[in-house]
Design a protein around this motif. Structure first.
Motif, PDB file in Angstrom:
ATOM      1  N   UNK A  90     -19.015 -33.119  -6.536  1.00  0.00           N
ATOM      2  CA  UNK A  90     -19.142 -33.929  -7.757  1.00  0.00           C
ATOM      3  C   UNK A  90     -20.588 -34.373  -7.997  1.00  0.00           C
ATOM      4  N   UNK A  91     -21.294 -34.895  -6.973  1.00  0.00           N
ATOM      5  CA  UNK A  91     -22.712 -35.204  -7.223  1.00  0.00           C
ATOM      6  C   UNK A  91     -23.527 -33.965  -7.632  1.00  0.00           C
ATOM      7  N   UNK A  92     -23.235 -32.827  -6.978  1.00  0.00           N
ATOM      8  CA  UNK A  92     -23.967 -31.605  -7.318  1.00  0.00           C
ATOM      9  C   UNK A  92     -23.704 -31.176  -8.751  1.00  0.00           C
ATOM     10  N   UNK A 125     -30.897 -25.775 -11.908  1.00  0.00           N
ATOM     11  CA  UNK A 125     -31.745 -25.149 -10.889  1.00  0.00           C
ATOM     12  C   UNK A 125     -31.398 -25.645  -9.487  1.00  0.00           C
ATOM     13  N   UNK A 126     -31.074 -26.934  -9.382  1.00  0.00           N
ATOM     14  CA  UNK A 126     -30.688 -27.503  -8.091  1.00  0.00           C
ATOM     15  C   UNK A 126     -29.336 -26.943  -7.654  1.00  0.00           C
ATOM     16  N   UNK A 127     -28.394 -26.882  -8.596  1.00  0.00           N
ATOM     17  CA  UNK A 127     -27.080 -26.307  -8.295  1.00  0.00           C
ATOM     18  C   UNK A 127     -27.213 -24.874  -7.795  1.00  0.00           C
ATOM     19  N   UNK A 128     -27.985 -24.068  -8.530  1.00  0.00           N
ATOM     20  CA  UNK A 128     -28.138 -22.657  -8.167  1.00  0.00           C
ATOM     21  C   UNK A 128     -28.774 -22.506  -6.789  1.00  0.00           C
ATOM     22  N   UNK A 129     -29.791 -23.305  -6.519  1.00  0.00           N
ATOM     23  CA  UNK A 129     -30.488 -23.216  -5.234  1.00  0.00           C
ATOM     24  C   UNK A 129     -29.528 -23.499  -4.075  1.00  0.00           C
ATOM     25  N   UNK A 130     -28.749 -24.580  -4.174  1.00  0.00           N
ATOM     26  CA  UNK A 130     -27.868 -24.965  -3.076  1.00  0.00           C
ATOM     27  C   UNK A 130     -26.692 -24.011  -2.918  1.00  0.00           C
TER      28      UNK A 130
END
Length: 322
Positions: A295-297, A303-308
């Motif tokens: 949920x936080x993600x 870009x942050x979602x894709x990286x993780x």
């Protein structure tokens, strides 16, 4: 200093008020009718048993006769089962007619739309339209169809609707039809909630993380993906590399095991709150992985979602050749 003390007292007061409000229950619910879909196993099975013990008149739908018989054997004589395939409109209409005859003028207090499947999870270019069709038919179209057929009975009782979605309805963590179907549930849930306010019907959505149920059987998921891999063209396999399937499956299983919640009762507790609270929440986020990761993600930049998320996937061979 006085400002900070005042701020602390204000926040504390609001928190205690919310807790008191959140804990208030609807009176005289014993004997009320609740219809739950997908009761063969998992969340639905535990919910049917739990609400039966609490005195509700549970109407439980199962896909198989075996599931129905096992559930009846484990519950009181008050619980009744009906065979239902949510992909089949005729099956839904028959179930709705049966429920109408059971509840009569009382109406239906609760509808828990729980039935769902995972379907194959794989990169999009491995799949065809049929791989997408079944989870969308079951998880989304079936849920909508059941709801439409039950709405007159729910409105009659000024009751509750509980839709089981997923963190996969907030963040697409895998390819295939599962996440699109859950994103669809979120949209339907929100529009339904607003449409039903005038009729006194309250609508809630439950967003579980990864829980240990037949839906998340890692061996089954791996086998389905392996069958699809083995049927891919040679060109596609070359693009990904011969070792891709094994390495990617190992990474996905490691992440799934790290996120897996084992206490299914947490989801059932949210169902109960949504059905019995004077002030049910619009959304219930359930599971440590859902609360602290998915949920936080889902609220972070793309870009942050894709990286993780891509860190937990094997890279195709073509990306190594760039």
């Amino acid at each position: 200093m006085f400002f900070y003390i005042l701020l602390f007292l204000s926040i504390s007061s609001l928190w205690w008020y919310w807790k008191a409000r959140d804990g208030r229950k609807v009176a005289n619910l014993t004997g009320k009718y609740i219809f739950i879909t997908g009761c063969d196993t998992g969340f639905g099975n535990m919910a049917a048993k739990t609400f039966d013990k609490k005195g509700f008149r549970v109407l439980a739908s199962c896909l198989t006769e075996t599931g129905a018989k096992e559930l009846q054997a484990a519950t009181s004589n008050q619980l009744q089962t009906v065979l239902l395939d949510v992909r089949d409109s005729n099956s839904i209409k028959k179930a709705a007619a049966w429920i109408k005859a059971e509840v009569q003028s009382e109406g239906l207090w609760g509808l828990v739309n729980n039935a769902g499947i995972m379907g194959p999870t794989a990169p999009t270019d491995w799949l065809d339209i049929e791989h997408f069709r079944e989870p969308i038919e079951v998880n989304l179209i079936g849920l909508i169809n059941v709801t439409i057929n039950m709405l007159p009975l729910i409105k009659q009782a000024k009751g509750r609707i509980v839709n089981v979605s997923s963190t996969g309805g907030r963040l697409a963590f895998c390819g295939g039809g599962y996440c699109p179907s859950k994103f669809g549930i979120e949209g339907f849930n929100d529009s339904l909630r607003r449409d039903m306010k005038a009729f006194g019907v309250k609508v809630s959505c439950i967003q579980p993380g990864l829980f240990k149920t037949p839906l998340t059987d890692l061996a089954k998921i791996r086998k389905e993906k392996e069958i699809i891999w083995n049927r891919l063209s040679l060109d596609t396999k070359k693009q990904y590399g011969e070792e891709y399937f094994q390495k990617d499956a190992a990474k996905k299983e490691k992440l799934s095991k790290a996120c897996l919640n084992t206490d299914v009762s947490l989801v059932v507790e949210c169902m109960e709150h949504a059905l019995t609270s004077l002030h049910p929440r619009t959304h219930y986020v359930v599971g440590q992985d859902a609360k602290w990761f998915w949920t936080p993600l889902s609220r972070m930049p793309a870009d942050v979602q894709d990286f993780l998320l891509l860190r937990n996937r094997e890279k195709p061979a073509v990306s190594h050749r760039k």
